[in-house]
Write an enzyme that holds these catalytic residues in place. Structure first.
Site, short mmCIF file in Angstrom:
data_model
loop_
_atom_site.label_atom_id
_atom_site.label_comp_id
_atom_site.label_asym_id
_atom_site.label_seq_id
_atom_site.Cartn_x
_atom_site.Cartn_y
_atom_site.Cartn_z
N HIS A 119 38.38 32.07 32.56
CA HIS A 119 38.94 32.18 32.46
C HIS A 119 39.74 31.83 34.39
CE1 HIS A 119 39.10 35.98 32.70
NE2 HIS A 119 40.31 35.99 33.04
N HIS A 159 42.44 33.06 35.68
CA HIS A 159 42.93 34.24 36.28
C HIS A 159 42.45 34.18 37.65
CE1 HIS A 159 45.35 36.08 33.05
NE2 HIS A 159 45.88 35.74 32.97
N ASP A 195 41.72 37.21 39.80
CA ASP A 195 41.15 38.41 40.01
C ASP A 195 39.07 37.58 39.32
OD1 ASP A 195 41.86 38.68 36.88
OD2 ASP A 195 41.44 40.36 36.96
N HIS A 196 39.72 36.16 38.82
CA HIS A 196 38.14 35.55 38.00
C HIS A 196 37.98 34.14 38.99
CE1 HIS A 196 37.63 38.38 34.48
NE2 HIS A 196 38.62 38.63 35.14
N HIS A 213 42.82 35.87 25.19
CA HIS A 213 43.97 36.60 27.14
C HIS A 213 44.32 35.47 27.11
CE1 HIS A 213 43.34 38.86 30.73
NE2 HIS A 213 42.82 38.35 30.41
N ASP A 247 37.16 38.30 29.94
CA ASP A 247 37.66 39.18 29.42
C ASP A 247 38.35 39.73 28.52
OD1 ASP A 247 38.50 40.44 32.49
OD2 ASP A 247 40.19 39.77 32.51
N HIS A 281 35.52 43.86 33.80
CA HIS A 281 36.18 44.64 34.28
C HIS A 281 35.18 46.27 34.00
CE1 HIS A 281 39.94 43.19 35.77
NE2 HIS A 281 39.45 42.31 34.69
#
Length: 239
Positions: free
Chosen positions: A54, A56, A58-59, A112, A131, A169
Site C-alpha cells: 500500500h 503509506h 513507511d512502506h 486499512h 498492515d 510491523h
C-alpha cells in the site's frame, strides 16, 4: 528461495525474497533504502523487483532510491498508481504476478487503505499482509469500512493453515495484551504469549506467524460477525 527480514524505521519490517539460484531478490515494502542496500551489497544480490502492499510512506519510502540504484521494477496495485512512487507494473485483484522465478497471487484487501493488497506466494505458502493482518492484530481503518476489513480478513482466513504470515510491523507483543484482555481463557493464546515474550527478550522477530496460530489466537480473526469485529476494532483503537 528464502526470506530475509530487514528491520526498518522504529518497528517496520521489510522483507527480501531471495532467489539463491541466481542471486536476485524482490523486496516487500521498503520503508527506507539504506538497510536494504547494505544487506544486498554485502551479499552481492541484485534487487529486481520492489513490491508495495500500500501507499503509506513507511512502506514505500525506499522506492525511489532502490529503483535508481538497482534499476528495479516497482510493482503495486492499479488503484494506487497515483500514490505509489515510481510504479511500473499495475496489478489487479486475483491476478497472478509472475516474473522470473517469483510468482504470487494478488489479493485486494481494502480496509486499512482503499488500495491495500497482499502478495500470496502460494507455491511457497507465504503471504505478505502489510498492515491488513498483523500477528495477533489487524490494521486501523484509515480509508475503509468495518465491513471491508472484515471481508478482507476473511479472504486470508481461508488460505492453507500452514501459510506463513509476514506482516508490516513488530506489534505482536503489544497486540497480545489486547487479545489477552478480551480472550483470557484461550490456552493457545497463553502459549503464544510465552513464545513471543521469549522472542522479544532475545531481540528476535515474532514474525513469521502461521495462519493456524492466528486463527487460534488472533481475536480479530476469531470474531464471528462484522458487528463483533467492529466493536473489537473500536476497543483496540482506544486500548
Amino acid at each position: 528461495m528464502y526470506i530475509e527480514i530487514i528491520p526498518c524505521l522504529q518497528d517496520n519490517y521489510s522483507y527480501l525474497i531471495i532467489d539463491d539460484s541466481n542471486n536476485t531478490a524482490c523486496v516487500i515494502d521498503p520503508s527506507e533504502s539504506q538497510p536494504i542496500i547494505d544487506f544486498l551489497d554485502n551479499k552481492n544480490i541484485k534487487l529486481k523487483y520492489i513490491l508495495n502492499t500500500h501507499h503509506h510512506y513507511d512502506h514505500i519510502g525506499g522506492n525511489k532510491e532502490l529503483k535508481k540504484k538497482f534499476r528495479s521494477t516497482v510493482v503495486g496495485f492499479k488503484g494506487d498508481s497515483k500514490r505509489i512512487p515510481e510504479i511500473d507494473i499495475l496489478l489487479e485483484d486475483n491476478q497472478i504476478w509472475k516474473a522470473e522465478n517469483f510468482e504470487a497471487k494478488i489479493m485486494h484487501v481494502p480496509g486499512h487503505t482503499s488500495g491495500h493488497i497482499c502478495f500470496h506466494f502460494f507455491k511457497e505458502k507465504l503471504i505478505f499482509t502489510g498492515d491488513t493482518l498483523f500477528s495477533l492484530g489487524c490494521g486501523r481503518l484509515f480509508e475503509g469500512s468495518y465491513e471491508e476489513m472484515y471481508e478482507s480478513l476473511n479472504k486470508i482466513k481461508v488460505l492453507p493453515k500452514e501459510t506463513k504470515i509476514y506482516c508490516g510491523h513488530e506489534y505482536t507483543l503489544s497486540n497480545s495484551k489486547f487479545c489477552k484482555k478480551f480472550d483470557s481463557e484461550n490456552k493457545d493464546l497463553q502459549k503464544k504469549i510465552e513464545k513471543i515474550e521469549k522472542q522479544r527478550h532475545n531481540g528476535t522477530p515474532t514474525i513469521p506467524s502461521t495462519l493456524k496460530e492466528e486463527l487460534e489466537c488472533n481475536i480479530f480473526l476469531r470474531a464471528k460477525d462484522v458487528e463483533t469485529f467492529s466493536k473489537l476494532r473500536d476497543l483496540k483503537d482506544n486500548f
